[in-house]
Design an enzyme around this catalytic site. Structure first.
Site, PDB file in Angstrom:
ATOM      1  N   SER A   1      60.262  54.791  -9.021  1.00 55.98           N
ATOM      2  CA  SER A   1      60.399  55.945  -9.923  1.00 55.98           C
ATOM      3  C   SER A   1      61.733  56.653  -9.662  1.00 55.98           C
ATOM      4  CB  SER A   1      59.223  56.900  -9.650  1.00 55.98           C
ATOM      5  OG  SER A   1      59.382  58.114 -10.337  1.00 55.98           O
TER       6      SER A   1
ATOM      7  N   SER B   1      68.887  66.565   0.222  1.00 55.10           N
ATOM      8  CA  SER B   1      68.671  67.356  -1.000  1.00 55.10           C
ATOM      9  C   SER B   1      69.642  68.532  -0.948  1.00 55.10           C
ATOM     10  CB  SER B   1      67.232  67.880  -0.983  1.00 55.10           C
ATOM     11  OG  SER B   1      67.031  68.841  -1.998  1.00 55.10           O
TER      12      SER B   1
ATOM     13  N   TYR C   1      59.479  71.315   2.819  1.00 57.63           N
ATOM     14  CA  TYR C   1      60.428  70.345   2.241  1.00 57.63           C
ATOM     15  C   TYR C   1      61.806  70.511   2.891  1.00 57.63           C
ATOM     16  CZ  TYR C   1      62.860  67.705  -1.467  1.00 57.63           C
ATOM     17  OH  TYR C   1      63.617  66.791  -2.166  1.00 57.63           O
TER      18      TYR C   1
ATOM     19  N   LYS D   1      64.322  67.976   4.916  1.00 56.58           N
ATOM     20  CA  LYS D   1      65.635  67.608   4.368  1.00 56.58           C
ATOM     21  C   LYS D   1      66.798  68.094   5.252  1.00 56.58           C
ATOM     22  CE  LYS D   1      64.122  65.245   0.874  1.00 56.58           C
ATOM     23  NZ  LYS D   1      64.437  63.814   0.731  1.00 56.58           N
TER      24      LYS D   1
ATOM     25  N   THR E   1      63.121  63.598 -12.509  1.00 59.51           N
ATOM     26  CA  THR E   1      62.271  62.509 -11.984  1.00 59.51           C
ATOM     27  C   THR E   1      60.813  62.968 -11.968  1.00 59.51           C
ATOM     28  OG1 THR E   1      62.332  63.266  -9.699  1.00 59.51           O
ATOM     29  CG2 THR E   1      64.181  61.901 -10.426  1.00 59.51           C
TER      30      THR E   1
HETATM   31  N1  LIG Z   1      64.493  64.894  -8.181  1.00 61.64           N
HETATM   32  C1  LIG Z   1      65.244  65.798  -7.583  1.00 61.64           C
HETATM   33  O1  LIG Z   1      65.663  66.797  -8.191  1.00 61.64           O
HETATM   34  C2  LIG Z   1      65.626  65.632  -6.142  1.00 61.64           C
HETATM   35  C3  LIG Z   1      66.490  66.579  -5.594  1.00 61.64           C
HETATM   36  C4  LIG Z   1      66.849  66.443  -4.263  1.00 61.64           C
HETATM   37  C5  LIG Z   1      66.378  65.379  -3.517  1.00 61.64           C
HETATM   38  N2  LIG Z   1      65.541  64.481  -4.087  1.00 61.64           N
HETATM   39  C6  LIG Z   1      65.074  63.378  -3.242  1.00 61.64           C
HETATM   40  O2  LIG Z   1      65.308  62.156  -3.918  1.00 61.64           O
HETATM   41  C7  LIG Z   1      64.404  61.171  -3.423  1.00 61.64           C
HETATM   42  C8  LIG Z   1      63.788  60.437  -4.601  1.00 61.64           C
HETATM   43  O3  LIG Z   1      62.926  61.318  -5.287  1.00 61.64           O
HETATM   44  P1  LIG Z   1      62.748  61.338  -6.867  1.00 61.64           P
HETATM   45  O4  LIG Z   1      63.180  62.671  -7.322  1.00 61.64           O
HETATM   46  O5  LIG Z   1      63.326  60.130  -7.468  1.00 61.64           O
HETATM   47  O6  LIG Z   1      61.141  61.341  -6.953  1.00 61.64           O
HETATM   48  P2  LIG Z   1      60.096  60.338  -7.617  1.00 61.64           P
HETATM   49  O7  LIG Z   1      58.756  60.891  -7.267  1.00 61.64           O
HETATM   50  O8  LIG Z   1      60.412  60.134  -9.047  1.00 61.64           O
HETATM   51  O9  LIG Z   1      60.341  58.993  -6.817  1.00 61.64           O
HETATM   52  C9  LIG Z   1      60.020  58.871  -5.454  1.00 61.64           C
HETATM   53  C10 LIG Z   1      59.359  57.525  -5.200  1.00 61.64           C
HETATM   54  O10 LIG Z   1      59.063  57.439  -3.795  1.00 61.64           O
HETATM   55  C11 LIG Z   1      57.780  56.847  -3.662  1.00 61.64           C
HETATM   56  N3  LIG Z   1      57.157  57.222  -2.406  1.00 61.64           N
HETATM   57  C12 LIG Z   1      56.565  58.408  -2.104  1.00 61.64           C
HETATM   58  N4  LIG Z   1      56.060  58.364  -0.869  1.00 61.64           N
HETATM   59  C13 LIG Z   1      56.330  57.129  -0.375  1.00 61.64           C
HETATM   60  C14 LIG Z   1      56.045  56.483   0.857  1.00 61.64           C
HETATM   61  N5  LIG Z   1      55.357  57.116   1.825  1.00 61.64           N
HETATM   62  N6  LIG Z   1      56.469  55.219   1.030  1.00 61.64           N
HETATM   63  C15 LIG Z   1      57.139  54.567   0.046  1.00 61.64           C
HETATM   64  N7  LIG Z   1      57.423  55.128  -1.146  1.00 61.64           N
HETATM   65  C16 LIG Z   1      57.028  56.400  -1.349  1.00 61.64           C
HETATM   66  C17 LIG Z   1      56.992  57.366  -4.860  1.00 61.64           C
HETATM   67  O11 LIG Z   1      55.852  56.553  -5.135  1.00 61.64           O
HETATM   68  C18 LIG Z   1      58.036  57.363  -5.955  1.00 61.64           C
HETATM   69  O12 LIG Z   1      58.023  56.151  -6.671  1.00 61.64           O
HETATM   70  C19 LIG Z   1      63.394  61.916  -2.547  1.00 61.64           C
HETATM   71  O13 LIG Z   1      63.769  61.750  -1.195  1.00 61.64           O
HETATM   72  C20 LIG Z   1      63.578  63.361  -2.951  1.00 61.64           C
HETATM   73  O14 LIG Z   1      63.228  64.254  -1.930  1.00 61.64           O
HETATM   74  C21 LIG Z   1      65.137  64.578  -5.384  1.00 61.64           C
END
Ligand SMILES: NC(=O)c1ccc[n+]([C@@H]2O[C@H](COP(=O)([O-])OP(=O)(O)OC[C@H]3O[C@@H](n4cnc5c(N)ncnc54)[C@H](O)[C@@H]3O)[C@@H](O)[C@H]2O)c1
Length: 295
Positions: free
Chosen positions: A23, A155, A168, A172, A205
């Site tokens: 995802s 993040s 969180y 991070k 996301t």
């Molecule tokens: N979306 C944002 O705005 C944002 C901002 C800052 C940081 N992030 C970071 O980006 C990264 C990706 O997140 P995203 O926004 O794409 O979220 P998302 O939920 O769309 O994707 C994250 C994926 O990680 C998988 N996942 C969750 N726990 C897991 C585990 N224990 N083992 C294996 N897979 C696991 C989920 O099933 C999911 O498919 C994360 O580390 C998140 O903290 C996201």
């Protein structure tokens, strides 16, 4: 287009391992690196989501060879599974050149006194220890390569810490400290392993699954995952250590460096108020009125 073709040449044939590839950002990264003809090793805890991404790759890129993708569904917080995953990846793809520790989950999205310990534990297990296990497990593979890259996704909440994000942010900020130190260590012994720290801003996301985070999602998570994925690829090629990209990321980075903490507190408190999450901010909340009897 010129830039893209040089990226193409740079990445072709390299093996890129991506966690959380089912995802969001991870899926965007998988598609981007498949475009550059990389071999992929994808992991996600959600097997169905992972399989959907693998199928989408074969439909969207018919010339991309099926054997170029190895995928495995597992929980990144389980170290033993990491060893199997990487050993199977190396068997299928011969070598591992890049690991992107991307898998992550949101926190409780509530203040400290309203959050439970299990939620904090899970956030640390997945976001922080998942990244630690990935780094430790992959080093024997990356150190064998003439060039390699290790990327950890923090993040903007690894730069600033607004209300309702303590769990969180703890994970991070921990990723940030761990990665900066590891980067300094590796530069002394294996300088060919590039280490990058990623601070995404608001990316559109599926990370916000809780009801209390929906307003936040609609307001801030606006940048396309494929945009940050392409930016990350460029930053790897340019060996840019800190990668800051996505909605509000520039502002957060600037503020974290130049604003006093008291300003940051005021600004972020105003933002949180606008999200209508005041219910937990009553002084008769049980988190303030119930004492533990444990001696
Ligand atoms: N979306 C944002 O705005 C944002 C901002 C800052 C940081 N992030 C970071 O980006 C990264 C990706 O997140 P995203 O926004 O794409 O979220 P998302 O939920 O769309 O994707 C994250 C994926 O990680 C998988 N996942 C969750 N726990 C897991 C585990 N224990 N083992 C294996 N897979 C696991 C989920 O099933 C999911 O498919 C994360 O580390 C998140 O903290 C996201």
């Amino acid at each position: 287009m010129g830039k893209i073709s040089s990226l193409d040449t740079f990445f072709t044939g390299k093996t890129v391992v991506i966690t959380g590839a089912g995802s969001g950002i991870g899926k965007g990264l998988a598609k981007t690196f498949a475009h550059f003809n990389c071999k992929l090793a994808l992991c996600d805890i959600d097997e169905q989501a992972l399989q959907t991404v693998v199928k989408e790759l074969s439909v969207e890129l018919p010339n991309y060879c099926e054997d170029n993708v190895f995928s495995s569904a597992f929980d990144v917080s389980d170290r033993a599974q990491w060893d199997d995953f990487l050993s199977n990846t190396a068997q299928q793809h011969q070598h591992i050149d890049v690991l992107i520790n991307n898998a992550g989950i949101e926190g409780s999205c509530r203040p400290v006194w309203a959050s439970d310990e299990q939620s904090l534990q899970r956030v640390m297990d997945v976001n922080f220890y998942g990244m630690v296990h990935g780094c430790k497990a992959v080093l024997p593979y990356l150190s064998q390569r003439p060039w390699a890259a290790l990327l950890n996704v923090s993040s903007i909440f690894g730069l600033i810490a607004p209300p309702n994000t303590a769990d969180y942010c703890a994970s991070k900020f921990a990723i940030r400290g761990y990665t900066e130190s590891l980067r300094a260590e590796l530069s002394l012994i294996h300088p060919h392993i590039q280490v990058h720290l990623i601070h995404p801003g608001g990316i559109n996301t599926n990370i916000t699954r809780l009801e209390q985070s929906q307003k936040f999602k609609h307001r801030f998570l606006t940048t396309a995952p494929t945009d940050i994925a392409m930016y990350i690829a460029k930053c790897i090629m340019q060996n840019k250590a800190r990668i800051v990209y996505g909605n509000k990321s520039g502002l957060a980075h600037f503020a974290s460096r130049f604003f006093p903490l008291s300003w940051l507190n005021k600004i972020s408190a105003r933002e949180v108020k606008s999200l209508g999450l005041e219910e937990d901010y009553r002084d008769d909340h049980p988190g303030f009125t119930t004492r533990s009897n444990k001696k």
